[in-house]
Design a protein around this motif. Structure first.
Motif, PDB file in Angstrom:
ATOM      1  N   VAL A  52       0.843  -1.200   0.000  1.00 16.97           N
ATOM      2  CA  VAL A  52       0.000   0.000   0.000  1.00 16.97           C
ATOM      3  C   VAL A  52       0.877   1.248   0.000  1.00 16.97           C
ATOM      4  N   LEU A  53       2.016   1.206   0.710  1.00 20.65           N
ATOM      5  CA  LEU A  53       2.904   2.364   0.761  1.00 20.65           C
ATOM      6  C   LEU A  53       3.426   2.723  -0.623  1.00 20.65           C
ATOM      7  N   VAL A  54       3.698   1.738  -1.448  1.00 22.26           N
ATOM      8  CA  VAL A  54       4.149   2.014  -2.820  1.00 22.26           C
ATOM      9  C   VAL A  54       3.078   2.823  -3.555  1.00 22.26           C
ATOM     10  N   LEU A  55       1.825   2.424  -3.393  1.00 29.59           N
ATOM     11  CA  LEU A  55       0.728   3.150  -4.032  1.00 29.59           C
ATOM     12  C   LEU A  55       0.567   4.552  -3.433  1.00 29.59           C
ATOM     13  N   VAL A  56       0.699   4.645  -2.119  1.00 29.12           N
ATOM     14  CA  VAL A  56       0.583   5.933  -1.436  1.00 29.12           C
ATOM     15  C   VAL A  56       1.691   6.874  -1.906  1.00 29.12           C
ATOM     16  N   LEU A  57       2.904   6.357  -2.021  1.00 29.47           N
ATOM     17  CA  LEU A  57       4.025   7.185  -2.481  1.00 29.47           C
ATOM     18  C   LEU A  57       3.795   7.684  -3.899  1.00 29.47           C
ATOM     19  N   ALA A  58       3.273   6.817  -4.748  1.00 29.35           N
ATOM     20  CA  ALA A  58       2.983   7.232  -6.120  1.00 29.35           C
ATOM     21  C   ALA A  58       1.958   8.364  -6.130  1.00 29.35           C
ATOM     22  N   ALA A  59       0.906   8.230  -5.333  1.00 33.25           N
ATOM     23  CA  ALA A  59      -0.114   9.282  -5.248  1.00 33.25           C
ATOM     24  C   ALA A  59       0.463  10.551  -4.634  1.00 33.25           C
ATOM     25  N   PHE A  60       1.301  10.382  -3.617  1.00 30.08           N
ATOM     26  CA  PHE A  60       1.914  11.535  -2.945  1.00 30.08           C
ATOM     27  C   PHE A  60       2.790  12.315  -3.921  1.00 30.08           C
ATOM     28  N   VAL A  61       3.579  11.604  -4.709  1.00 30.92           N
ATOM     29  CA  VAL A  61       4.480  12.245  -5.664  1.00 30.92           C
ATOM     30  C   VAL A  61       3.678  12.934  -6.767  1.00 30.92           C
ATOM     31  N   ARG A  62       2.630  12.284  -7.252  1.00 34.33           N
ATOM     32  CA  ARG A  62       1.800  12.883  -8.302  1.00 34.33           C
ATOM     33  C   ARG A  62       1.126  14.171  -7.841  1.00 34.33           C
ATOM     34  N   ALA A  63       0.881  14.305  -6.547  1.00 34.47           N
ATOM     35  CA  ALA A  63       0.184  15.479  -6.015  1.00 34.47           C
ATOM     36  C   ALA A  63       1.085  16.707  -5.941  1.00 34.47           C
ATOM     37  N   HIS A  64       2.368  16.574  -6.204  1.00 38.13           N
ATOM     38  CA  HIS A  64       3.304  17.699  -6.101  1.00 38.13           C
ATOM     39  C   HIS A  64       3.726  18.177  -7.486  1.00 38.13           C
ATOM     40  N   ASP A  65       4.306  19.377  -7.500  1.00 40.73           N
ATOM     41  CA  ASP A  65       4.826  19.899  -8.763  1.00 40.73           C
ATOM     42  C   ASP A  65       5.997  19.025  -9.200  1.00 40.73           C
ATOM     43  N   PRO A  66       6.326  19.013 -10.488  1.00 38.72           N
ATOM     44  CA  PRO A  66       7.363  18.099 -10.996  1.00 38.72           C
ATOM     45  C   PRO A  66       8.708  18.191 -10.283  1.00 38.72           C
ATOM     46  N   ALA A  67       9.149  19.385  -9.941  1.00 37.14           N
ATOM     47  CA  ALA A  67      10.452  19.529  -9.288  1.00 37.14           C
ATOM     48  C   ALA A  67      10.445  18.900  -7.894  1.00 37.14           C
ATOM     49  N   THR A  68       9.414  19.182  -7.113  1.00 37.64           N
ATOM     50  CA  THR A  68       9.306  18.611  -5.772  1.00 37.64           C
ATOM     51  C   THR A  68       9.107  17.105  -5.855  1.00 37.64           C
ATOM     52  N   ALA A  69       8.276  16.675  -6.790  1.00 39.78           N
ATOM     53  CA  ALA A  69       8.026  15.238  -6.961  1.00 39.78           C
ATOM     54  C   ALA A  69       9.310  14.501  -7.308  1.00 39.78           C
ATOM     55  N   SER A  70      10.103  15.087  -8.177  1.00 35.29           N
ATOM     56  CA  SER A  70      11.369  14.469  -8.569  1.00 35.29           C
ATOM     57  C   SER A  70      12.322  14.383  -7.375  1.00 35.29           C
ATOM     58  N   ALA A  71      12.393  15.437  -6.589  1.00 32.52           N
ATOM     59  CA  ALA A  71      13.269  15.441  -5.414  1.00 32.52           C
ATOM     60  C   ALA A  71      12.828  14.394  -4.396  1.00 32.52           C
ATOM     61  N   ILE A  72      11.524  14.321  -4.141  1.00 30.67           N
ATOM     62  CA  ILE A  72      11.013  13.347  -3.166  1.00 30.67           C
ATOM     63  C   ILE A  72      11.266  11.920  -3.653  1.00 30.67           C
ATOM     64  N   ALA A  73      10.931  11.658  -4.906  1.00 32.51           N
ATOM     65  CA  ALA A  73      11.110  10.309  -5.462  1.00 32.51           C
ATOM     66  C   ALA A  73      12.594   9.926  -5.479  1.00 32.51           C
ATOM     67  N   GLY A  74      13.441  10.893  -5.815  1.00 32.19           N
ATOM     68  CA  GLY A  74      14.882  10.624  -5.836  1.00 32.19           C
ATOM     69  C   GLY A  74      15.418  10.281  -4.458  1.00 32.19           C
ATOM     70  N   GLU A  75      14.955  10.998  -3.441  1.00 31.18           N
ATOM     71  CA  GLU A  75      15.402  10.734  -2.071  1.00 31.18           C
ATOM     72  C   GLU A  75      14.932   9.365  -1.595  1.00 31.18           C
TER      73      GLU A  75
END
Length: 168
Positions: A52-75
């Motif tokens: 479920v966390l994998v799905l939550v992370l995907a939704a969390f990242v999609r909810a942010h602007d591309p730059a923030t999403a990229s930084a979060i996903a990269g971390e």
């Protein structure tokens, strides 16, 4: 788990903060909180929470602007890679120690000495107590591709150091 419960959990400020921070410690906190919402046994709950966390992370990242999403996903990816590398390194080190301890001359002496001729075997066993390096010598002899050449080279150029004959 109901979708409504998951949505309530996801909008909690501490969950949002944990997801934004990333890292292994945070992942454990998030997984613990998520597992508490799920039914089932402890191990199954934890496994379900990871999925479920994998799905939550995907939704969390999609909810942010591309730059923030990229930084979060990269971390999150970097932390996952570090954790996986660390556990792999630990497993390799454990297996290496295990193999080396089983292959030491002392541990395999009993098996290797039986590969010698009876008179050599008996003499090696007899002198083992006062010349422990006989274990290494037996290992060299029985693992050599050509025993004759191995023994012959010792006669033409005697070893010095730890495998030196005890009577010299």
């Amino acid at each position: 788990m109901k979708t409504r419960e998951l949505r309530k959990w996801m909008v909690l400020p501490e969950v949002q903060s944990q997801l934004a921070r990333g890292g292994a410690a945070v992942a454990d906190e998030v997984l613990d909180g998520l597992a508490a919402l799920l039914g089932g046994s402890g191990d199954q709950r934890r496994s379900d929470a990871e999925q479920v966390l994998v799905l939550v992370l995907a939704a969390f990242v999609r909810a942010h602007d591309p730059a923030t999403a990229s930084a979060i996903a990269g971390e999150w990816q970097a932390e996952h890679t570090r954790a996986a590398a660390s556990s792999t390194r630990a497993a390799v080190e454990d297996n290496t120690r295990s193999i080396l301890s089983r292959m030491s001359a002392t541990n395999v002496f009993g098996d290797q000495v039986t590969m010698l001729q009876p008179w050599r075997r008996d003499r090696a066993i007899e002198i083992r107590d006062f010349w422990p390096d006989v274990e290494k010598l037996v290992q060299v002899i029985v693992t050599a591709d050509d025993r004759g050449a191995s023994c012959g080279s010792g006669a033409s150029s005697p070893r010095t150091g730890s495998l030196m004959h005890p009577w010299r």
